[in-house]
Design a protein around this motif. Structure first.
Motif, PDB file in Angstrom:
ATOM      1  N   LEU A 116       0.838  -1.203   0.000  1.00  0.00           N
ATOM      2  CA  LEU A 116       0.000   0.000   0.000  1.00  0.00           C
ATOM      3  C   LEU A 116       0.875   1.257   0.000  1.00  0.00           C
ATOM      4  CD1 LEU A 116      -2.731  -1.141   2.548  1.00  0.00           C
ATOM      5  CD2 LEU A 116      -2.821  -1.206   0.049  1.00  0.00           C
ATOM      6  N   PRO A 117       0.302   2.407  -0.342  1.00  0.00           N
ATOM      7  CA  PRO A 117       1.098   3.643  -0.404  1.00  0.00           C
ATOM      8  C   PRO A 117       1.835   3.977   0.895  1.00  0.00           C
ATOM      9  CG  PRO A 117      -1.017   3.992  -1.454  1.00  0.00           C
ATOM     10  CD  PRO A 117      -1.065   2.624  -0.812  1.00  0.00           C
ATOM     11  N   ASP A 118       1.283   3.584   2.053  1.00  0.00           N
ATOM     12  CA  ASP A 118       1.955   3.892   3.322  1.00  0.00           C
ATOM     13  C   ASP A 118       2.952   2.810   3.738  1.00  0.00           C
ATOM     14  OD1 ASP A 118       0.321   1.824   4.118  1.00  0.00           O
ATOM     15  OD2 ASP A 118      -0.742   2.968   5.659  1.00  0.00           O
ATOM     16  N   GLY A 119       3.202   1.828   2.850  1.00  0.00           N
ATOM     17  CA  GLY A 119       4.179   0.789   3.140  1.00  0.00           C
ATOM     18  C   GLY A 119       3.602  -0.490   3.726  1.00  0.00           C
ATOM     19  N   GLN A 120       2.356  -0.461   4.169  1.00  0.00           N
ATOM     20  CA  GLN A 120       1.733  -1.674   4.685  1.00  0.00           C
ATOM     21  C   GLN A 120       1.611  -2.705   3.570  1.00  0.00           C
ATOM     22  OE1 GLN A 120      -1.807  -1.310   7.305  1.00  0.00           O
ATOM     23  NE2 GLN A 120      -1.717   0.847   6.665  1.00  0.00           N
ATOM     24  N   GLU A 121       1.670  -3.971   3.941  1.00  0.00           N
ATOM     25  CA  GLU A 121       1.463  -5.046   2.982  1.00  0.00           C
ATOM     26  C   GLU A 121       0.257  -5.854   3.405  1.00  0.00           C
ATOM     27  OE1 GLU A 121       4.819  -7.536   2.207  1.00  0.00           O
ATOM     28  OE2 GLU A 121       6.157  -5.840   1.887  1.00  0.00           O
ATOM     29  N   LEU A 122      -0.540  -6.268   2.423  1.00  0.00           N
ATOM     30  CA  LEU A 122      -1.655  -7.152   2.713  1.00  0.00           C
ATOM     31  C   LEU A 122      -1.803  -8.158   1.595  1.00  0.00           C
ATOM     32  CD1 LEU A 122      -4.595  -6.218   1.123  1.00  0.00           C
ATOM     33  CD2 LEU A 122      -4.030  -4.239   2.480  1.00  0.00           C
ATOM     34  N   THR A 123      -2.463  -9.252   1.902  1.00  0.00           N
ATOM     35  CA  THR A 123      -2.649 -10.285   0.895  1.00  0.00           C
ATOM     36  C   THR A 123      -3.932  -9.983   0.131  1.00  0.00           C
ATOM     37  OG1 THR A 123      -1.519 -11.897   2.280  1.00  0.00           O
ATOM     38  CG2 THR A 123      -2.886 -12.764   0.505  1.00  0.00           C
ATOM     39  N   ALA A 124      -3.828  -9.984  -1.172  1.00  0.00           N
ATOM     40  CA  ALA A 124      -4.971  -9.728  -2.056  1.00  0.00           C
ATOM     41  C   ALA A 124      -5.084 -10.909  -3.016  1.00  0.00           C
ATOM     42  CB  ALA A 124      -4.753  -8.423  -2.818  1.00  0.00           C
ATOM     43  N   ARG A 125      -6.050 -10.825  -3.917  1.00  0.00           N
ATOM     44  CA  ARG A 125      -6.222 -11.868  -4.929  1.00  0.00           C
ATOM     45  C   ARG A 125      -5.815 -11.297  -6.279  1.00  0.00           C
ATOM     46  NH1 ARG A 125     -11.840 -14.850  -4.088  1.00  0.00           N
ATOM     47  NH2 ARG A 125     -12.674 -12.919  -4.904  1.00  0.00           N
ATOM     48  N   LEU A 126      -4.979 -12.050  -7.003  1.00  0.00           N
ATOM     49  CA  LEU A 126      -4.523 -11.624  -8.318  1.00  0.00           C
ATOM     50  C   LEU A 126      -5.473 -12.181  -9.369  1.00  0.00           C
ATOM     51  CD1 LEU A 126      -2.456 -10.276 -10.171  1.00  0.00           C
ATOM     52  CD2 LEU A 126      -1.095 -12.382 -10.036  1.00  0.00           C
TER      53      LEU A 126
END
Length: 172
Positions: free
Chosen positions: A17-27
């Motif tokens: 994410l723009p603030d550096g956080q990472e999350l799992t999404a679906r591609l």
């Protein structure tokens, strides 16, 4: 463009994410563009229903790879629908990139004595932020008295045959 057909559910991918956080999404899909790869990801979210309830939802967005997308260890991405650009033509490889289209007028006041000059848009001598002229307008301008076609950028070589006839190219 070639497209790989979907062969199953979307696969997990990490999104930065723009603030550096990472999350799992679906591609959901990948697309090659002239500016690089874009990945369509589904980010987990919530939404409100019309009856005031809250339900799980997915927000889909195209993000740039690899800047905003990282693989998940152990996940294969071979089956993700993928659009690829066609390979460059042999002609384009030999000739190289095309020159940007358009023409720019450098007025006499911009360059002191010596008249007004018509340049190709990518000429190093062309004024910055000058209005871009399409070919038809450039030809009209080039026929006016006192207008000189730049020989540095090839404006003269490109426009003279159109203005004076192609039979004069061979020096005749």
């Amino acid at each position: 463009m070639t497209t790989t057909p979907p062969d199953g559910p979307p696969v997990p991918v990490r999104v930065v994410l723009p603030d550096g956080q990472e999350l799992t999404a679906r591609l959901w899909a990948r697309r090659e563009t002239p500016r690089g790869w874009l990945y369509e990801v589904g980010l987990p979210a919530y939404r409100n229903t019309e009856d005031g309830d809250v339900q799980a939802a997915e927000y889909r967005v195209w993000v740039r790879a690899p800047e905003h997308v990282q693989p998940v260890d152990g996940v294969s991405y071979d089956m993700v629908p993928t659009e690829r650009l066609p390979p460059p033509s042999a002609v384009r490889e030999v000739l190289g990139p095309r020159r940007p289209s358009g023409w720019v007028l450098q007025k006499a006041g911009d360059r002191g004595p010596g008249g007004t000059v018509l340049h190709a848009v990518d000429c190093t001598e062309a004024p910055q932020n000058a209005p871009l002229l399409p070919l038809e307008r450039a030809l009209d301008v080039a026929e006016q008295p006192g207008i000189r076609l730049c020989s540095l950028c090839g404006a003269a070589a490109e426009l003279d045959p159109v203005l004076r006839g192609f039979d004069r190219i061979d020096g005749g």
